[in-house]
Motif scaffolding. Structure first.
Motif, mmCIF file in Angstrom:
data_model
loop_
_atom_site.group_PDB
_atom_site.id
_atom_site.type_symbol
_atom_site.label_atom_id
_atom_site.label_comp_id
_atom_site.label_asym_id
_atom_site.label_seq_id
_atom_site.Cartn_x
_atom_site.Cartn_y
_atom_site.Cartn_z
ATOM 1 N N MET A 1 35.521 44.125 46.575
ATOM 2 C CA MET A 1 36.272 43.841 45.358
ATOM 3 C C MET A 1 36.122 45.020 44.406
ATOM 4 S SD MET A 1 36.198 40.550 42.928
ATOM 5 C CE MET A 1 37.776 40.182 42.239
ATOM 6 N N ALA A 2 37.170 45.266 43.670
ATOM 7 C CA ALA A 2 37.175 46.367 42.703
ATOM 8 C C ALA A 2 36.178 46.085 41.585
ATOM 9 C CB ALA A 2 38.572 46.534 42.119
ATOM 10 N N SER A 3 35.877 47.096 40.858
ATOM 11 C CA SER A 3 34.949 46.968 39.747
ATOM 12 C C SER A 3 35.452 45.928 38.749
ATOM 13 C CB SER A 3 34.804 48.326 39.058
ATOM 14 O OG SER A 3 34.192 48.184 37.810
ATOM 15 N N ILE A 4 34.611 44.954 38.480
ATOM 16 C CA ILE A 4 34.970 43.911 37.523
ATOM 17 C C ILE A 4 35.198 44.524 36.146
ATOM 18 C CG2 ILE A 4 34.100 41.864 36.335
ATOM 19 C CD1 ILE A 4 32.770 41.092 39.000
ATOM 20 N N GLN A 5 34.425 45.537 35.808
ATOM 21 C CA GLN A 5 34.586 46.197 34.509
ATOM 22 C C GLN A 5 35.982 46.804 34.366
ATOM 23 O OE1 GLN A 5 32.538 46.172 31.869
ATOM 24 N NE2 GLN A 5 34.161 47.234 30.756
ATOM 25 N N ILE A 7 38.732 45.798 35.879
ATOM 26 C CA ILE A 7 39.682 44.694 35.730
ATOM 27 C C ILE A 7 39.614 44.151 34.305
ATOM 28 C CG2 ILE A 7 40.350 42.388 36.510
ATOM 29 C CD1 ILE A 7 39.136 43.132 39.264
ATOM 30 N N GLU A 8 38.407 43.942 33.792
ATOM 31 C CA GLU A 8 38.249 43.443 32.424
ATOM 32 C C GLU A 8 38.909 44.374 31.411
ATOM 33 O OE1 GLU A 8 34.011 43.105 31.973
ATOM 34 O OE2 GLU A 8 34.048 40.979 32.456
ATOM 35 N N THR A 9 38.708 45.665 31.589
ATOM 36 C CA THR A 9 39.297 46.648 30.677
ATOM 37 C C THR A 9 40.813 46.586 30.712
ATOM 38 O OG1 THR A 9 37.388 48.111 30.905
ATOM 39 C CG2 THR A 9 39.435 49.116 30.138
ATOM 40 N N ALA A 10 41.387 46.526 31.909
ATOM 41 C CA ALA A 10 42.838 46.472 32.051
ATOM 42 C C ALA A 10 43.401 45.205 31.409
ATOM 43 C CB ALA A 10 43.232 46.542 33.525
ATOM 44 N N VAL A 11 42.764 44.071 31.654
ATOM 45 C CA VAL A 11 43.233 42.800 31.098
ATOM 46 C C VAL A 11 43.064 42.796 29.584
ATOM 47 C CG1 VAL A 11 42.836 40.300 31.057
ATOM 48 C CG2 VAL A 11 42.857 41.526 33.237
ATOM 49 N N PHE A 35 44.143 39.129 40.584
ATOM 50 C CA PHE A 35 44.491 37.707 40.639
ATOM 51 C C PHE A 35 43.273 36.852 40.978
ATOM 52 C CE2 PHE A 35 45.863 33.933 42.957
ATOM 53 C CZ PHE A 35 46.739 33.364 42.046
ATOM 54 N N ASP A 36 42.526 37.248 42.000
ATOM 55 C CA ASP A 36 41.358 36.470 42.422
ATOM 56 C C ASP A 36 40.303 36.387 41.330
ATOM 57 O OD1 ASP A 36 42.607 36.119 44.857
ATOM 58 O OD2 ASP A 36 41.358 37.579 45.929
ATOM 59 N N TRP A 37 40.079 37.500 40.627
ATOM 60 C CA TRP A 37 39.077 37.494 39.560
ATOM 61 C C TRP A 37 39.521 36.601 38.403
ATOM 62 C CZ3 TRP A 37 38.854 39.503 34.462
ATOM 63 C CH2 TRP A 37 37.574 39.466 33.895
ATOM 64 N N LEU A 38 40.793 36.701 38.022
ATOM 65 C CA LEU A 38 41.285 35.898 36.902
ATOM 66 C C LEU A 38 41.280 34.408 37.215
ATOM 67 C CD1 LEU A 38 44.211 38.130 35.613
ATOM 68 C CD2 LEU A 38 42.037 37.677 34.458
ATOM 69 N N THR A 39 41.685 34.031 38.417
ATOM 70 C CA THR A 39 41.728 32.602 38.750
ATOM 71 C C THR A 39 40.337 32.062 39.083
ATOM 72 O OG1 THR A 39 42.311 33.119 41.036
ATOM 73 C CG2 THR A 39 44.113 32.530 39.558
ATOM 74 N N GLY A 40 39.520 32.883 39.720
ATOM 75 C CA GLY A 40 38.192 32.425 40.134
ATOM 76 C C GLY A 40 37.151 32.525 39.042
ATOM 77 N N SER A 41 36.815 33.735 38.689
ATOM 78 C CA SER A 41 35.719 33.965 37.726
ATOM 79 C C SER A 41 36.080 33.587 36.295
ATOM 80 C CB SER A 41 35.300 35.433 37.768
ATOM 81 O OG SER A 41 34.831 35.780 39.054
ATOM 82 N N VAL A 42 37.297 33.869 35.896
ATOM 83 C CA VAL A 42 37.696 33.624 34.509
ATOM 84 C C VAL A 42 38.230 32.205 34.329
ATOM 85 C CG1 VAL A 42 39.201 34.425 32.631
ATOM 86 C CG2 VAL A 42 38.177 36.070 34.187
ATOM 87 N N GLY A 43 38.852 31.663 35.369
ATOM 88 C CA GLY A 43 39.359 30.299 35.304
ATOM 89 C C GLY A 43 40.740 30.161 34.712
#
Length: 70
Positions: A1-5, A7-11, A35-43
């Motif tokens: 998986m790509a760096s969560i940081q 993804i967070e920065t982009a979002v 998509f997976d990070w937003l639906t899974g980790s972020v909810g």
């Protein structure tokens, strides 16, 4: 998986209206990682996650993103 940081920065940039920076931050990220990070980790709901990921990877323009993110 790509760096969560990354993804967070982009979002965060997208949410705050920094559209150019949002797409620059998302370069190299995949739709599925976002998509997976937003639906899974972020909810987030699937439609919002899909719209965000689609915009960040360049599948849709901002107007379409705004219409999709409801």
């Amino acid at each position: 998986m790509a760096s969560i940081q990354r993804i967070e920065t982009a979002v965060d940039n997208l949410i705050n209206g920094n559209l150019t920076q949002a797409r620059k931050s998302a370069r190299g990220l995949t739709y599925s990682d976002i998509f997976d990070w937003l639906t899974g980790s972020v909810g987030w709901p699937e439609n919002r996650s899909r719209a965000c990921a689609d915009y960040l990877v360049g599948r849709i323009d901002f107007r379409t993103y705004c219409k999709s993110d409801r």
